[in-house]
Scaffold this motif. Sequence first.
Motif, PDB file in Angstrom:
ATOM      1  N   ASP A 119     -12.835  34.289  38.894  1.00 31.67           N
ATOM      2  CA  ASP A 119     -12.782  35.125  40.102  1.00 31.67           C
ATOM      3  C   ASP A 119     -13.833  36.244  40.069  1.00 31.67           C
ATOM      4  O   ASP A 119     -13.494  37.444  40.107  1.00 31.67           O
ATOM      5  CB  ASP A 119     -11.381  35.727  40.271  1.00 31.67           C
ATOM      6  CG  ASP A 119     -10.376  34.715  40.801  1.00 31.67           C
ATOM      7  OD1 ASP A 119     -10.752  33.546  41.013  1.00 31.67           O
ATOM      8  OD2 ASP A 119      -9.196  35.077  40.993  1.00 31.67           O
ATOM      9  N   SER A 157      -9.487  31.237  41.877  1.00 28.53           N
ATOM     10  CA  SER A 157      -8.051  31.038  42.077  1.00 28.53           C
ATOM     11  C   SER A 157      -7.682  30.839  43.545  1.00 28.53           C
ATOM     12  O   SER A 157      -6.751  30.091  43.848  1.00 28.53           O
ATOM     13  CB  SER A 157      -7.256  32.219  41.514  1.00 28.53           C
ATOM     14  OG  SER A 157      -7.554  33.418  42.210  1.00 28.53           O
ATOM     15  N   SER A 217      -5.577  22.995  36.811  1.00 27.17           N
ATOM     16  CA  SER A 217      -5.231  23.803  37.979  1.00 27.17           C
ATOM     17  C   SER A 217      -3.721  23.739  38.130  1.00 27.17           C
ATOM     18  O   SER A 217      -3.154  22.660  38.316  1.00 27.17           O
ATOM     19  CB  SER A 217      -5.926  23.243  39.225  1.00 27.17           C
ATOM     20  OG  SER A 217      -5.403  23.818  40.395  1.00 27.17           O
ATOM     21  N   TRP A 236      -4.288  27.742  46.727  1.00 23.12           N
ATOM     22  CA  TRP A 236      -4.369  28.827  45.743  1.00 23.12           C
ATOM     23  C   TRP A 236      -3.805  28.272  44.431  1.00 23.12           C
ATOM     24  O   TRP A 236      -3.007  27.333  44.425  1.00 23.12           O
ATOM     25  CB  TRP A 236      -3.567  30.038  46.215  1.00 23.12           C
ATOM     26  CG  TRP A 236      -2.183  29.687  46.682  1.00 23.12           C
ATOM     27  CD1 TRP A 236      -1.025  29.725  45.952  1.00 23.12           C
ATOM     28  CD2 TRP A 236      -1.810  29.203  47.990  1.00 23.12           C
ATOM     29  NE1 TRP A 236       0.043  29.303  46.717  1.00 23.12           N
ATOM     30  CE2 TRP A 236      -0.415  28.983  47.971  1.00 23.12           C
ATOM     31  CE3 TRP A 236      -2.521  28.942  49.177  1.00 23.12           C
ATOM     32  CZ2 TRP A 236       0.288  28.508  49.087  1.00 23.12           C
ATOM     33  CZ3 TRP A 236      -1.822  28.479  50.278  1.00 23.12           C
ATOM     34  CH2 TRP A 236      -0.436  28.273  50.234  1.00 23.12           C
ATOM     35  N   SER A 238      -3.263  28.923  39.779  1.00 23.37           N
ATOM     36  CA  SER A 238      -3.487  29.571  38.490  1.00 23.37           C
ATOM     37  C   SER A 238      -4.308  28.584  37.650  1.00 23.37           C
ATOM     38  O   SER A 238      -4.536  27.451  38.062  1.00 23.37           O
ATOM     39  CB  SER A 238      -2.146  29.890  37.813  1.00 23.37           C
ATOM     40  OG  SER A 238      -1.319  28.737  37.718  1.00 23.37           O
ATOM     41  N   TRP A 239      -4.757  29.035  36.472  1.00 23.44           N
ATOM     42  CA  TRP A 239      -5.601  28.162  35.639  1.00 23.44           C
ATOM     43  C   TRP A 239      -5.132  28.180  34.191  1.00 23.44           C
ATOM     44  O   TRP A 239      -4.824  29.246  33.632  1.00 23.44           O
ATOM     45  CB  TRP A 239      -7.066  28.594  35.689  1.00 23.44           C
ATOM     46  CG  TRP A 239      -7.768  28.247  36.958  1.00 23.44           C
ATOM     47  CD1 TRP A 239      -8.040  29.071  38.012  1.00 23.44           C
ATOM     48  CD2 TRP A 239      -8.299  26.966  37.306  1.00 23.44           C
ATOM     49  NE1 TRP A 239      -8.709  28.392  39.003  1.00 23.44           N
ATOM     50  CE2 TRP A 239      -8.876  27.101  38.601  1.00 23.44           C
ATOM     51  CE3 TRP A 239      -8.347  25.730  36.667  1.00 23.44           C
ATOM     52  CZ2 TRP A 239      -9.507  26.032  39.250  1.00 23.44           C
ATOM     53  CZ3 TRP A 239      -8.967  24.663  37.323  1.00 23.44           C
ATOM     54  CH2 TRP A 239      -9.529  24.812  38.598  1.00 23.44           C
ATOM     55  N   GLY A 252      -3.805  33.965  38.373  1.00 24.55           N
ATOM     56  CA  GLY A 252      -4.203  34.121  39.756  1.00 24.55           C
ATOM     57  C   GLY A 252      -3.282  35.134  40.425  1.00 24.55           C
ATOM     58  O   GLY A 252      -2.591  35.914  39.766  1.00 24.55           O
TER      59      GLY A 252
END
Length: 365
Positions: A119, A157, A217, A236, A238-239, A252
């Motif tokens: 990001d 994200s 993802s 949208w 998170s990682w 995220g």
Amino acid sequence: MIIVVLIIGVYLFMKSYPAFGGRPSREQRSRIEQSKSFIKGKFVNQIPTSTASSPKETVKILLEFMKGNPSRKPAKAIAAEPLNSQELFKVEAGKPAAVTWFGHSTLLLQLNGKTLFIDPMLGRAPSPFPAIGGKRYSSNLPIEIEDLPPIDAVLISHDHYDHLDYGSIKKLKGKVRKFFVPLGVGAHLERWGVDPNRIEEHDWWDEFEFEGLTLASTPARHFSGRSLTDRNTTLWCSWVILSPDTKIFFSGDSGYGPHFTAIGDKYGPFDLTLMECGQYDERWATIHMMPEETVQAHLDVKGKVMIPIHWGAFTLALHSWIDPAERAVKAARAQNVSISTPRIGEKVLVGTARFPASAWWQSYE
């Protein structure tokens, strides 16, 4: 007639102004429509997540934002720790992974011989019109974009302005070999001149290999959109970032929910979690966690050390700017959680016994 002309004018402006981003191609749209999270033309969260406010409540929130409150930003500009550009070029496999926080949710990761940027919002303000948005707290960046080393991959994200910045991408794109983004976000990057062959879009639970790393993802509880007409048309996420000897989780933006336990069960335990902690309010608690929930989410994903993020750079909520750090530290101590609070630009070595944990923000009150 005047109203019609105004509507047409606004529509044409939104179509022509690049910061608003792009729209998916037919091929991208086809992949979006195959997602189990895309229902009736919109992406949805795993559990009901309302972000709607009554007209009365909306007006009240706007008035609160307009009211002056000196505690919502530092008393003086934050001085970021300068990064040594020569050291950043020395990324070697086998050395401890390193994470550098740029403020808010922007992080530079170096692990297993690779450099990742998460990001990378490096602009002045999280706004389509940066000249009139609330400016960044820090007087400087840890390093200017021009001095950064080559970036192996950028992870995004979602497409909100405080996470995906037009100006930053325009400056960064020549340094980045690969962009990994949630479904639909690739269209923004393409409009801004990123080669489509360097963009990969992913759905929740997509897992893939990238040059010795395993990336996934994973779900988040949030929403998306950059203009008046594209709410929830992109995903949208998170990682999860895994190397042979290090596991890192990036939350995220997310409200609290059962997805954290699911991620922890599948991929945990994590050596380090980078957890959203800031820009919250009881009135939008479904999409942003309270600091106490942040600590619980860290426990849910089975994290060892937590860095609170999504604070320390911009005012996007009504709470005191130091409230996220103060409450997160207090909650972490109560739960016996190891919490690291690096200064902006201060490097954190992952998996080591010592990490930054000072209350540096107190000198800026």
